[in-house]
Design an enzyme around this catalytic site. Structure first.
Site, mmCIF file in Angstrom:
data_model
loop_
_atom_site.group_PDB
_atom_site.id
_atom_site.type_symbol
_atom_site.label_atom_id
_atom_site.label_comp_id
_atom_site.label_asym_id
_atom_site.label_seq_id
_atom_site.Cartn_x
_atom_site.Cartn_y
_atom_site.Cartn_z
ATOM 1 N N GLU A 194 7.237 -6.414 0.080
ATOM 2 C CA GLU A 194 6.702 -6.519 1.448
ATOM 3 C C GLU A 194 6.418 -7.969 1.815
ATOM 4 O O GLU A 194 5.311 -8.324 2.219
ATOM 5 C CB GLU A 194 5.474 -5.606 1.635
ATOM 6 C CG GLU A 194 5.830 -4.147 1.436
ATOM 7 C CD GLU A 194 4.837 -3.128 1.985
ATOM 8 O OE1 GLU A 194 3.713 -3.505 2.368
ATOM 9 O OE2 GLU A 194 5.205 -1.936 2.040
ATOM 10 N N GLU A 317 9.411 2.569 -1.747
ATOM 11 C CA GLU A 317 8.097 3.174 -1.463
ATOM 12 C C GLU A 317 8.280 4.198 -0.354
ATOM 13 O O GLU A 317 8.829 3.867 0.705
ATOM 14 C CB GLU A 317 7.067 2.117 -1.026
ATOM 15 C CG GLU A 317 6.634 1.222 -2.162
ATOM 16 C CD GLU A 317 5.519 0.256 -1.782
ATOM 17 O OE1 GLU A 317 4.710 0.557 -0.869
ATOM 18 O OE2 GLU A 317 5.465 -0.823 -2.408
HETATM 19 O O1 AHR Z 1 1.671 1.964 -1.942
HETATM 20 C C1 AHR Z 1 0.580 1.311 -1.391
HETATM 21 C C2 AHR Z 1 0.948 0.012 -0.706
HETATM 22 O O2 AHR Z 1 1.780 0.291 0.375
HETATM 23 C C3 AHR Z 1 1.756 -0.965 -1.515
HETATM 24 O O3 AHR Z 1 0.959 -1.761 -2.331
HETATM 25 C C4 AHR Z 1 2.431 -1.784 -0.477
HETATM 26 O O4 AHR Z 1 3.674 -2.296 -0.904
HETATM 27 C C5 AHR Z 1 2.556 -0.838 0.702
HETATM 28 O O5 AHR Z 1 2.093 -1.390 1.863
#
Ligand code: AHR
Length: 514
Positions: A194, A317
């Site tokens: 991110e 994710e």
């Molecule tokens: O999964 C939780 C958070 O979500 C992670 O640390 C981040 O990459 C995303 O914003």
């Protein structure tokens, strides 16, 4: 009077036949050619709340039963899932993590503050050795996210040499001194996480240059042994993908993307994980279906720059993100997991299969005690969540060949919105076994579907299981850990290649045929 009754009877017969005919699926065995990469069933474990500490790692001196510090119950439950790949150490945490703090004698490792997640103080007792040994115990590949946000190229290449080198080099020798002779088998290296947000708040133009720089040295020092994953976009940020693919597609071996389902559509108040009404049930499922559009649009952009599809897309994710459980630390992201989560998992897998020509990995957030978790723990207790059960029911699709199909389904309608009640997917493995996964999203009624398997010369049903629950928001608690669990399924009939299945309300069914 008699005439009217007869008329109504004929009408209702016609209606029933029409409704049933509406629900059909035809598998096109002749077009089955794309492999469903097993890594679509990947996991993500971050130093966040009670995922690593307490969830996976309790340390060897804990009175919670453990294997060299790893929770025994968690280890055993995860081993059953055939996890193909595990991503670590973050997440946002990755861009604050300095790996050298987490190797060597445990007593000498410094404390660190987890600035993103609740400000907790960690003792670094879970580090590189503990993670990579865990992957070996789970039989899965390791996916490490390097620190680009607050680290350096030098720190990253030292880590690569420490983990992967067989040579007589200071970092490899340090690994040997720390008790590991042979290098580990690192398969994936994330170049930041991110980077548009918690990983450095960068613009895509700036990040593309960093990606080129970090990737170059990662491949030189890693001798091209692992895939370098470029940090991808925030959901529907297509400009990020366009800029990266234009400027750096030759400098990465994969590109990631993150998309979270927020049932309320409001990050400020995401709504409860279990205390939701049908409106939020419907919206949650509907929001999870946006994954299809997101993958389609990113794929179109990637195709423009990479028509041969050299660079796969990795959804590293995903999952539903709700409000935390009342009374828990907001920064720990501890949420319950209901039948709705199970359906969201099924919807997401079906979408990933559909995009198997581009999507090569997906990592649900997260493995234990965080977001849409497989497992929840409380002291010595453990719960397998509804999502865990879907991962278990779907594991037959790993590395199988996707079978394209046409699906016709009646709609599930709420107010002025609707989507198909049935979502489904199918694959065939090397032994000729066909896995068929069908979900009924309608919470009010059983739905019958006719599945045409004639193209596959199918003779028999080997196994069938169903996951459903008393209500769409039912969940497993520590007092009642088996409210939602799969059982054997028998509401089907197979004749001449036609499989008729009666799907209970809000259910996931997996049938293996041959
Ligand atoms: O999964 C939780 C958070 O979500 C992670 O640390 C981040 O990459 C995303 O914003």
């Amino acid at each position: 009077m008699k005439k009217t009754i007869l008329f109504i009877a004929v009408l209702s017969l016609l209606f029933t036949t029409k409704a049933e005919a509406q629900n059909s699926m035809t598998l096109d065995f002749n077009s089955a050619k794309t492999t469903i990469n097993k890594n679509i069933y990947g996991q993500f474990a971050e130093h966040l709340g009670r995922c690593i500490y307490d969830g996976i790692w309790v340390g060897p001196n804990s009175d919670i039963p453990n294997v060299n510090g790893y929770r025994k119950d968690v280890l055993e439950a995860l081993q059953q899932l055939d996890i193909p790949v595990l991503r670590w150490p973050g997440g946002c945490f990755a861009d604050t993590y300095h790996w050298k703090d987490g190797v060597g004698p445990v007593a000498e490792r410094p404390n660190i503050k987890n600035v993103f997640w609740g400000g907790s103080i960690e003792d670094n007792s879970f580090g590189t050795h503990e993670f990579l040994n865990l992957c070996e115990m789970l039989g899965c590949d390791a996916y490490i996210s390097a620190n680009v946000g607050s680290g350096t190229v030098e720190e990253m290449v030292d880590w690569i040499v420490y983990m992967t080198s067989e040579e007589d080099l200071p970092m490899a020798n340090w690994r040997r001194e720390n008790g590991r002779d042979k290098p580990w088998d690192l398969k994936f290296l994330g170049i930041g996480n991110e980077s548009w947000g918690c990983g450095g708040d960068m613009r895509p133009e700036f990040y593309s240059d960093l990606l080129r720089q970090y990737s170059l040295y990662a491949s030189l020092y890693g001798q091209n042994k692992f895939q370098r994953v470029g940090c991808g976009s925030n959901g529907a940020d297509y400009n990020w993908t366009d800029v990266l693919m234009e400027r750096a597609n030759r400098n990465m071996d994969a590109l990631s993307v993150h998309y979270y389902t927020i049932a309320s559509g409001n990050w400020g108040d995401k709504s409860s994980a279990t205390g939701f009404n049908e409106d939020l049930y419907f919206k949650g499922l509907n929001e999870s279906m946006r994954m299809d559009d997101i993958l389609t649009k990113h794929s179109v952009i990637m195709d423009k720059h990479d028509p041969l599809k050299r660079v796969p897309l990795m959804v590293d994710e995903w999952g539903i993100w709700t409000n935390v459980e009342p009374g828990t630390e907001p920064g720990f992201l501890y949420q319950q997991n209901s039948m709705r989560d199970a359906l969201i998992a099924a919807i997401s897998f079906n979408i990933f299969h559909q995009h198997a020509d581009r999507v090569a990995m997906a990592n649900i957030a997260q493995t234990v005690n965080v977001l849409q978790a497989m497992l929840l723990t409380n002291d010595k207790q453990i719960i397998k969540t509804p999502t865990y059960h879907v991962f278990n029911m779907y594991k037959g699709h790993q590395d199988a060949t996707f079978i394209p199909s046409t699906l016709s389904s009646e709609e599930y309608t709420m107010d002025d919105k609707s989507f198909p009640s049935i979502t489904a997917t199918a694959s065939i493995n090397k032994d000729g076994k066909v896995h068929l996964s069908l979900s009924n999203l309608n919470p009010h009624k059983t739905i019958e579907i006719a599945v045409d398997l004639t193209g596959g010369k199918v003779q028999k049903v080997n196994t069938a299981s169903v996951l459903t629950a008393p209500a769409f928001n039912s969940f497993n608690s520590f007092d009642s850990p088996e409210t939602v669990k799969p059982v054997e399924f028998s509401d089907y009939a197979l004749s001449n290649g036609q499989l008729i299945v009666k799907l209970p309300a809000h259910s996931v069914v997996t049938i293996q045929v041959q």
